[in-house]
Design a protein around this motif. Structure first.
Motif, mmCIF file in Angstrom:
data_model
loop_
_atom_site.group_PDB
_atom_site.id
_atom_site.type_symbol
_atom_site.label_atom_id
_atom_site.label_comp_id
_atom_site.label_asym_id
_atom_site.label_seq_id
_atom_site.Cartn_x
_atom_site.Cartn_y
_atom_site.Cartn_z
ATOM 1 N N ARG A 55 -3.625 11.531 -4.292
ATOM 2 C CA ARG A 55 -3.553 12.643 -5.236
ATOM 3 C C ARG A 55 -4.679 12.562 -6.269
ATOM 4 N N HIS A 56 -5.104 11.340 -6.567
ATOM 5 C CA HIS A 56 -6.162 11.148 -7.561
ATOM 6 C C HIS A 56 -7.530 10.908 -6.913
ATOM 7 N N GLY A 57 -7.625 11.140 -5.609
ATOM 8 C CA GLY A 57 -8.908 11.040 -4.927
ATOM 9 C C GLY A 57 -9.409 9.634 -4.719
ATOM 10 N N LEU A 58 -8.504 8.652 -4.640
ATOM 11 C CA LEU A 58 -8.884 7.251 -4.488
ATOM 12 C C LEU A 58 -8.359 6.685 -3.172
ATOM 13 N N THR A 59 -9.116 5.763 -2.597
ATOM 14 C CA THR A 59 -8.636 5.015 -1.435
ATOM 15 C C THR A 59 -8.910 3.532 -1.647
ATOM 16 N N VAL A 60 -7.958 2.685 -1.251
ATOM 17 C CA VAL A 60 -8.137 1.241 -1.248
ATOM 18 C C VAL A 60 -7.807 0.750 0.159
ATOM 19 N N ARG A 61 -8.005 -0.541 0.407
ATOM 20 C CA ARG A 61 -7.794 -1.079 1.758
ATOM 21 C C ARG A 61 -6.400 -1.693 1.878
ATOM 22 N N PRO A 62 -5.564 -1.186 2.794
ATOM 23 C CA PRO A 62 -4.238 -1.792 2.986
ATOM 24 C C PRO A 62 -4.374 -3.212 3.534
ATOM 25 N N GLY A 63 -3.600 -4.139 2.981
ATOM 26 C CA GLY A 63 -3.654 -5.517 3.443
ATOM 27 C C GLY A 63 -3.231 -5.679 4.882
ATOM 28 N N GLU A 64 -2.436 -4.739 5.401
ATOM 29 C CA GLU A 64 -1.994 -4.820 6.785
ATOM 30 C C GLU A 64 -3.159 -4.840 7.755
ATOM 31 N N THR A 65 -4.277 -4.202 7.397
ATOM 32 C CA THR A 65 -5.445 -4.172 8.272
ATOM 33 C C THR A 65 -6.299 -5.428 8.126
ATOM 34 N N LEU A 66 -5.938 -6.304 7.187
ATOM 35 C CA LEU A 66 -6.741 -7.498 6.891
ATOM 36 C C LEU A 66 -5.953 -8.788 7.080
ATOM 37 N N GLY A 67 -4.744 -8.682 7.610
ATOM 38 C CA GLY A 67 -3.916 -9.872 7.785
ATOM 39 C C GLY A 67 -3.131 -10.253 6.556
ATOM 40 N N LEU A 68 -3.035 -9.343 5.579
ATOM 41 C CA LEU A 68 -2.309 -9.597 4.334
ATOM 42 C C LEU A 68 -1.302 -8.483 4.075
ATOM 43 N N PRO A 69 -0.265 -8.379 4.880
ATOM 44 C CA PRO A 69 0.727 -7.318 4.637
ATOM 45 C C PRO A 69 1.374 -7.469 3.261
ATOM 46 N N GLY A 70 1.599 -6.347 2.618
ATOM 47 C CA GLY A 70 2.180 -6.363 1.275
ATOM 48 C C GLY A 70 1.149 -6.477 0.171
ATOM 49 N N TRP A 71 -0.122 -6.493 0.533
ATOM 50 C CA TRP A 71 -1.205 -6.590 -0.455
ATOM 51 C C TRP A 71 -2.150 -5.409 -0.268
ATOM 52 N N VAL A 72 -3.016 -5.186 -1.250
ATOM 53 C CA VAL A 72 -4.119 -4.238 -1.119
ATOM 54 C C VAL A 72 -5.393 -4.924 -1.600
ATOM 55 N N ARG A 73 -6.511 -4.550 -0.975
ATOM 56 C CA ARG A 73 -7.816 -5.023 -1.439
ATOM 57 C C ARG A 73 -8.514 -3.853 -2.111
ATOM 58 N N ILE A 74 -8.826 -4.041 -3.385
ATOM 59 C CA ILE A 74 -9.407 -2.975 -4.197
ATOM 60 C C ILE A 74 -10.886 -3.270 -4.430
ATOM 61 N N SER A 75 -11.758 -2.488 -3.823
ATOM 62 C CA SER A 75 -13.188 -2.633 -4.085
ATOM 63 C C SER A 75 -13.499 -2.133 -5.488
ATOM 64 N N HIS A 120 0.819 -1.210 0.000
ATOM 65 C CA HIS A 120 0.000 0.000 0.000
ATOM 66 C C HIS A 120 0.851 1.258 0.000
ATOM 67 N N ALA A 121 1.976 1.216 0.719
ATOM 68 C CA ALA A 121 2.812 2.410 0.835
ATOM 69 C C ALA A 121 3.363 2.872 -0.508
ATOM 70 N N THR A 122 3.505 1.932 -1.465
ATOM 71 C CA THR A 122 4.088 2.306 -2.752
ATOM 72 C C THR A 122 3.128 3.107 -3.621
ATOM 73 N N MET A 123 1.835 3.062 -3.298
ATOM 74 C CA MET A 123 0.867 3.754 -4.143
ATOM 75 C C MET A 123 -0.025 4.709 -3.364
ATOM 76 N N ALA A 124 0.137 4.788 -2.039
ATOM 77 C CA ALA A 124 -0.775 5.584 -1.218
ATOM 78 C C ALA A 124 -0.789 7.055 -1.642
ATOM 79 N N GLU A 125 0.387 7.632 -1.883
ATOM 80 C CA GLU A 125 0.450 9.049 -2.231
ATOM 81 C C GLU A 125 -0.242 9.321 -3.558
ATOM 82 N N GLN A 126 0.013 8.469 -4.544
ATOM 83 C CA GLN A 126 -0.606 8.653 -5.857
ATOM 84 C C GLN A 126 -2.117 8.458 -5.781
ATOM 85 N N LEU A 127 -2.550 7.462 -4.996
ATOM 86 C CA LEU A 127 -3.985 7.249 -4.824
ATOM 87 C C LEU A 127 -4.645 8.497 -4.242
#
Length: 369
Positions: free
Chosen positions: A321-341, A312-319
């Protein structure tokens, strides 16, 4: 014991604080600057149907009355194909989890779950002082053989399909075999929150499975494909004796009147339901195709989200900046991943453009993670 320790232990909440020390509070998905940019909570991007919205205006006139759920419960049971005494309405499907814990779990009971697990399943297990036995996912999906083996002597098996947070669905034959192999004294809680997004040939025949397996409880919700997340309405389907016991545990009027009216209208509006779910599936497949093209690992999803191996950290700033949010895997037991609705076509077009920009160059952000 020091005076300070004695004073602390005398506080009326001290025992509860110790018991709940490892029970985390729920962390919702982050909001976005605009409504369409929120891709973090697995909500229906097009919202409730126009028929539901007009129905809610009329239902607001009756909020001074306690709700009567009998008529809707009978209608829903007919839609599902079960007798009314085999269905229980709940305040969101999460309430069903809590009722199951209150009715059937005792301290020390063995509870089985794939890990990472859905948060409410972990919470209910901990509150019951039951013992969780976790079975690691295999390529994002359930290890069915390991779950069956672990069920020996267990009281309950949490089984979301599609799984959250990966989106992997259990094959129909695999589910049937699992139910045959599970200890018959172990409840199997099949969470079908995302059933509406599953390919029709991959949806199990619940009526048949319930007839063959009296230990099966099916959990569903109106939050996802019916777009009623804010109204909190779910339901459970099980053998009549199980539903009777859960009904005794449930508090009075836990489902509100506007939710009942809205759900009734949602069931009437087949065109909106089919259109909105088809849109989600189309956008899900477009995102999956792009991830494949960019050689980004992801779990093939049958839900309204896709989980990808992107820190998530690799794309958080760009997200942001473009008005988007996704779910960091760290909050779901999947560090290093993102969950994109999956969002609206507009939001998903913007997300795909951003992903292509970030990950299609020879020195993309993965090389720095």
């Amino acid at each position: 014991m020091t005076a300070a320790e004695s004073a602390t232990s005398a506080r009326p909440w001290a025992a509860a604080a110790r018991r709940l020390a490892d029970v985390p509070g729920y962390q919702p998905g982050r909001a976005a600057p605009s409504e369409i940019g929120k891709l973090s909570s697995n909500e229906a991007p097009l919202g409730a149907s126009p028929r539901v919205r007009s129905t809610l205006q009329e239902a607001a006139r009756g909020v001074h009355r306690y709700p009567n759920e009998a008529d809707f419960s009978e209608r829903l049971a007919a839609e599902v194909g079960v007798d009314p005494d085999r269905l229980l309405l709940t305040n969101g499907s999460d309430e069903l989890c809590s009722l199951l814990g209150a009715a059937f779990l005792e301290p020390g009971d063995r509870v089985i779950s794939s890990v990472p697990a859905y948060g409410i399943d972990l919470k209910v297990t901990a509150l019951a002082a039951a013992t969780l036995f976790g079975v690691p996912l295999q390529s994002g999906g359930h290890d069915l053989a390991a779950l069956a083996t672990a069920s020996a002597g267990a009281r309950l098996l949490w089984l979301p399909s599609p799984h959250n947070p990966t989106g992997a669905a259990i094959p129909v034959d695999g589910l049937r075999q699992l139910l045959d192999d599970v200890d018959p004294a172990c409840f199997v809680i099949l969470d079908e929150a995302y059933r509406g997004y599953v390919a029709r040939d991959r949806r199990p025949d619940i009526g048949l499975l319930l007839a063959e397996h009296p230990n099966l409880v099916v959990q569903r919700t109106f939050s996802k494909d019916h777009a009623l997340a804010g109204l909190r309405l779910g339901y459970g389907i099980a053998a009549a004796p199980i539903i009777d016991l859960l009904r005794r545990v449930r508090g009075p009027f836990s489902v509100n009147g506007p939710a009942l009216a809205a759900a009734n209208a949602a069931l009437d509006d087949h065109a909106w339901h089919d259109f909105s779910t088809a849109m989600v599936i189309t956008e899900r497949e477009r995102l999956s195709a792009l991830l494949t093209e960019l050689e980004i690992d992801f779990v093939p999803s049958q839900a309204n989200f896709v989980t990808a191996r992107i820190p998530h950290a690799t794309m958080a700033e760009q997200l942001s900046r473009h008005g988007l949010t996704v779910r960091p895997g760290e909050t779901l037991g999947l560090p290093g991943w993102v969950r994109i609705s999956i969002g609206t076509p507009q939001a998903m077009t913007e997300l795909r453009r951003l992903l292509r920009h970030l990950f299609s160059t020879p020195t993309d952000l993965r090389s720095s993670s």
